[in-house]
Design a protein around this motif. Structure first.
Motif, mmCIF file in Angstrom:
data_model
loop_
_atom_site.group_PDB
_atom_site.id
_atom_site.type_symbol
_atom_site.label_atom_id
_atom_site.label_comp_id
_atom_site.label_asym_id
_atom_site.label_seq_id
_atom_site.Cartn_x
_atom_site.Cartn_y
_atom_site.Cartn_z
ATOM 1 N N SER A 82 0.833 -1.206 0.000
ATOM 2 C CA SER A 82 0.000 0.000 0.000
ATOM 3 C C SER A 82 0.866 1.253 0.000
ATOM 4 C CB SER A 82 -0.928 0.016 1.216
ATOM 5 O OG SER A 82 -1.825 -1.052 1.156
ATOM 6 N N ALA B 213 -2.506 3.223 -3.771
ATOM 7 C CA ALA B 213 -2.459 2.428 -2.549
ATOM 8 C C ALA B 213 -3.582 1.401 -2.538
ATOM 9 C CB ALA B 213 -2.552 3.332 -1.325
ATOM 10 N N TYR C 87 -3.070 -2.633 -2.630
ATOM 11 C CA TYR C 87 -3.603 -3.431 -1.528
ATOM 12 C C TYR C 87 -4.529 -4.524 -2.045
ATOM 13 C CZ TYR C 87 -5.634 -4.515 2.998
ATOM 14 O OH TYR C 87 -6.040 -5.159 4.132
#
Length: 133
Positions: free
Chosen positions: A10, A22, A26
């Motif tokens: 992230s 990010a 993720y």
């Protein structure tokens, strides 16, 4: 709960493309595992009772233990510089493997022993473990 790898992915995504990066990083790292879990759950109730599946899981567990053992040997070569390091390494490993102490407690105990044996506290075991010729 996600570990450091998820946090790091992230972070790298955020550095590269901000908040959207990010989120993409993720989901890109976390998503495949979640998909696999939801794909296996419907079959798990039936699979866990099959003999051949139990045998495969036992083999996978043995493989994982072997890989952890190999990692310990590799870590030993790079991490153990003096007798105090060897004592802490063996003590912590023995707590976890021989006495069945849970890993977090074994690591805390190893850290306490390492602090006691350090140069700053008792200065014990600071003789080189494997002196190079």
């Amino acid at each position: 709960m996600p570990g450091p790898l998820f946090n790091f992915s992230s972070y790298l995504g955020a550095v590269y493309k901000g908040v959207p990066g990010a989120l993409i990083a993720y989901v890109g790292l976390f998503g495949p595992g979640v998909i696999l879990i939801f794909a296996i759950v419907p079959f798990w109730a039936r699979l866990r009772h099959l003999h051949w599946f139990k045998v495969i899981l036992n083999g996978l567990n043995a493989t994982a233990i072997g890989l952890v053992g190999a990692a310990c040997v590799i870590l030993w070569e790079d991490a153990v510089k003096n007798s105090a390091d060897a004592i802490v390494f063996c003590f912590t490993g023995s707590l976890a493997m021989v006495f069945g102490i849970q890993a977090p407690f074994a690591i805390i105990a190893g850290g306490i022993l390492g602090a006691i044996l350090s140069n700053d506290v008792a200065n014990l075991g600071q003789v080189l473990f494997c002196a190079e010729l």
